[in-house]
Enzyme design. Structure first.
Site, PDB file in Angstrom:
ATOM      1  N   THR A  43       1.045  -1.209  -0.127  1.00  0.00           N
ATOM      2  CA  THR A  43       0.081   0.079  -0.016  1.00  0.00           C
ATOM      3  C   THR A  43       0.795   1.257   0.007  1.00  0.00           C
ATOM      4  O   THR A  43       0.612   2.276  -0.578  1.00  0.00           O
ATOM      5  CB  THR A  43      -1.049   0.185   1.093  1.00  0.00           C
ATOM      6  OG1 THR A  43      -1.639  -1.266   1.376  1.00  0.00           O
ATOM      7  CG2 THR A  43      -2.080   1.105   1.212  1.00  0.00           C
ATOM      8  N   HIS A  52      -2.416  15.083   1.083  1.00  0.00           N
ATOM      9  CA  HIS A  52      -3.913  15.286   1.090  1.00  0.00           C
ATOM     10  C   HIS A  52      -4.162  16.425   2.008  1.00  0.00           C
ATOM     11  O   HIS A  52      -3.319  16.679   3.082  1.00  0.00           O
ATOM     12  CB  HIS A  52      -4.821  14.240   1.644  1.00  0.00           C
ATOM     13  CG  HIS A  52      -5.069  13.162   0.159  1.00  0.00           C
ATOM     14  ND1 HIS A  52      -5.911  13.553  -0.553  1.00  0.00           N
ATOM     15  CD2 HIS A  52      -4.550  11.944   0.434  1.00  0.00           C
ATOM     16  CE1 HIS A  52      -5.626  12.356  -1.285  1.00  0.00           C
ATOM     17  NE2 HIS A  52      -5.047  11.495  -0.827  1.00  0.00           N
ATOM     18  N   VAL A 173       5.523 -12.842   9.913  1.00  0.00           N
ATOM     19  CA  VAL A 173       5.125 -13.176  11.173  1.00  0.00           C
ATOM     20  C   VAL A 173       3.940 -14.400  10.660  1.00  0.00           C
ATOM     21  O   VAL A 173       3.117 -14.355  10.234  1.00  0.00           O
ATOM     22  CB  VAL A 173       4.316 -12.078  11.913  1.00  0.00           C
ATOM     23  CG1 VAL A 173       3.740 -12.670  13.272  1.00  0.00           C
ATOM     24  CG2 VAL A 173       5.552 -11.143  12.199  1.00  0.00           C
ATOM     25  N   GLU A 349      -5.937   3.264   5.981  1.00  0.00           N
ATOM     26  CA  GLU A 349      -5.806   3.580   4.437  1.00  0.00           C
ATOM     27  C   GLU A 349      -5.815   5.039   4.091  1.00  0.00           C
ATOM     28  O   GLU A 349      -5.161   5.511   5.032  1.00  0.00           O
ATOM     29  CB  GLU A 349      -7.112   2.894   3.820  1.00  0.00           C
ATOM     30  CG  GLU A 349      -8.429   3.758   4.609  1.00  0.00           C
ATOM     31  CD  GLU A 349      -9.740   3.630   3.568  1.00  0.00           C
ATOM     32  OE1 GLU A 349      -9.637   3.706   2.410  1.00  0.00           O
ATOM     33  OE2 GLU A 349     -10.698   3.163   4.331  1.00  0.00           O
ATOM     34  N   CYS A 414      16.543   7.189 -20.080  1.00  0.00           N
ATOM     35  CA  CYS A 414      15.341   7.728 -20.363  1.00  0.00           C
ATOM     36  C   CYS A 414      15.324   8.806 -19.087  1.00  0.00           C
ATOM     37  O   CYS A 414      14.825  10.188 -19.366  1.00  0.00           O
ATOM     38  CB  CYS A 414      14.121   6.832 -20.190  1.00  0.00           C
ATOM     39  SG  CYS A 414      13.957   5.959 -21.592  1.00  0.00           S
ATOM     40  N   CYS A 454      18.268  -0.323 -19.818  1.00  0.00           N
ATOM     41  CA  CYS A 454      19.112  -0.066 -18.682  1.00  0.00           C
ATOM     42  C   CYS A 454      18.736  -1.447 -17.598  1.00  0.00           C
ATOM     43  O   CYS A 454      19.723  -1.639 -16.752  1.00  0.00           O
ATOM     44  CB  CYS A 454      18.885   0.994 -17.654  1.00  0.00           C
ATOM     45  SG  CYS A 454      17.196   1.182 -17.137  1.00  0.00           S
TER      46      CYS A 454
END
Length: 489
Positions: A43, A52, A173, A349, A414, A454
């Site tokens: 995440t 935010h 775990v 989240e 790039c 690369c």
């Protein structure tokens, strides 16, 4: 090796690593157990990279409190950790009167949360702020910003390590139990690599926080994985989008709607979608959703062409509300009396990235209710990142090459990433040796060709620097072997 600690943090994402850094300010023996081979594979690394402001979160919630606090203090954090960051502002655009009513309510909610500078603007003001965004009106948030979520998470972890925290990657775990032979509370944490002992456990396992919670005897939480898919657009489109542009969100959905976000490095993200799924590690991307991203993204940014698309990816939100309910629950951060010496974090989240530092400070405040914390006099809040050669003035580039000839050899064309930067990434403080570990630390392989030129050169450098065989080199996760045998150099 002594595997006994005062505090074990389970989960090394941005929140777990922020907690680790905050704990390193004190005289505690602390370690982080992370099941992946790097700290930003789930995440924490699979999101829009937006700082935010806090107007989307319910008044009085921990989400609102920590988001606003994290936003307001982020300039200082970015300076301490040497991470690229820019306050761009943000537009939430609408087209109908119903949209306008929602924007007014969002503004009122944001102001109640302490967000400053919010403004409802018309089309003329939209065009002045971001000429290529379409909308009849918008909520303008000047304090919103963009950052690199990979570098932010890595920087937190590196600074924690710099201040004495041990990181154990590839340690999933499997079981937690109390050592009944001890007079005090001592937990035994069994992983796939060994046994760790600790007086305290902090559960910051993200998508698997409910699973770890059940190992600790905390049964009441269930994480509902909600996948969001993204497109990445070429950097040449970045000149047309100078700030994130969002639609008015649907409150029933699991996210903020399909939006467009410039990255700190010049690309543009379209997404995320919002789809509840069954598996917590299903990072698939689907044609139907990709088509939806183009359609919805094009409504507010009608300058997208197929030639601009260079890659897609997905992330998964660890939500505490299921599909039937939708929307958001609040962060759960608790010091529990029924489970001694555990601080449990569940449902972290979005806006978890923005809230990471305030969450960490709150966790330490909970710990201080039970422990007398003594300051670490050697704590160093500053961390220096890898020098970005292409961003340096010409005279600095010349000096760098004079001091180290590897700055004169470009590995990633790039993104203009030099051999010196690749070598610095390979020898990173966390000991990460994967190909994506180099990618996330340098931006190599993130350009138009996506590693076509690369990637093999980077793989060769990993092989040489780490004295590895070809079949031992991994792309990202366990079993993601780059090669199955000898290859021609």
């Amino acid at each position: 090796m002594n595997n006994t600690y005062d505090v074990v943090i389970i989960g090394g994402g941005v929140v777990g690593s922020s907690i680790a850094r905050e704990l390193s300010k004190y005289k505690l023996r602390t370690c982080v157990l992370e099941k992946e081979l790097d700290v930003c594979l789930e995440t924490s690394g699979r999101n829009s990279g937006v700082l935010h402001a806090g107007f989307n979160n319910k008044v009085g919630s921990l989400m609102a409190k920590f988001c606003v606090e994290g936003n307001q203090n982020f300039d200082e954090v970015a300076k301490e950790l040497d991470i690229p960051f820019k306050r761009t502002g943000k537009l939430v655009v609408g087209f109908t009167e119903e949209d306008k009513e929602k924007l007014i309510k969002m503004k009122e909610q944001g102001e109640a949360n302490g967000v400053v500078g919010l403004e409802i603007i018309n089309n003329e003001k939209i065009k002045k702020l971001s000429p290529f965004i379409e909308g009849n009106f918008a909520l303008y948030s000047p304090s919103t910003g963009i950052l690199n979520p990979f570098i932010y998470t890595i920087a937190m972890a590196e600074n924690a390590v710099q201040n004495g925290v041990n990181y154990f990657l590839d340690n999933e775990v499997l079981e937690v139990r109390m050592d009944l032979n001890k007079d005090e509370n001592i937990y035994e944490i069994k992983t796939n690599k060994g046994i760790y002992k600790s007086r305290w456990i902090i559960n910051s396992a993200g998508l698997n926080s409910d699973k770890v919670g059940k190992m600790l005897g905390i049964e009441e939480y269930t994480i509902y994985p909600c996948r969001g898919e993204y497109f990445i657009l070429d950097q040449k489109l970045g000149q047309f989008l100078n700030m994130p542009a969002y639609p008015v969100p649907n409150p029933k959905e699991g996210g903020l709607g399909i939006h467009l976000t410039p990255s700190i490095d010049g690309n543009v993200f379209i997404g995320p979608s919002s789809e509840y799924i069954d598996e917590k590690d299903d990072y698939s991307v689907t044609k139907n959703v990709m088509d939806l991203l183009i359609k919805d993204g094009g409504r507010i940014f009608p300058h997208i062409k197929k030639e601009h698309f260079i890659r897609n990816f997905s992330g998964i939100r660890p939500k505490l509300v299921g599909k039937d309910q939708g929307g958001y629950d609040d962060f759960k951060i608790e010091l529990r009396e029924d489970v001694p010496n555990v601080i449990n974090l569940v449902g972290i989240e979005s806006p978890g990235l923005t809230s990471a530092v305030p969450i960490a400070k709150y966790v330490v405040s909970l710990l201080s209710q039970k422990e007398t914390l003594k300051e670490n006099p050697h704590f160093n809040k500053y961390r220096k990142g890898i020098i970005s050669f292409k961003d340096q003035p010409l005279e600095i580039k010349r000096k760098l090459i004079e001091e180290d000839e590897n700055y004169g050899e470009v590995i990633c064309r790039c993104e203009t990433i030099t051999k010196a930067e690749i070598l610095a990434a390979i020898n990173n403080p966390l000991g990460v040796e994967t190909v994506t570990g180099i990618k996330y630390r340098t931006r190599a392989m993130m350009g138009r060709c996506q590693g076509g030129y690369c990637q093999t050169r980077i793989t060769k450098l990993i092989k040489e620097e780490k004295d590895k065989k070809e079949e031992e080199i991994l792309y990202s996760r366990k079993n993601s072997n780059m090669f199955v045998g000898k290859v021609r150099g």
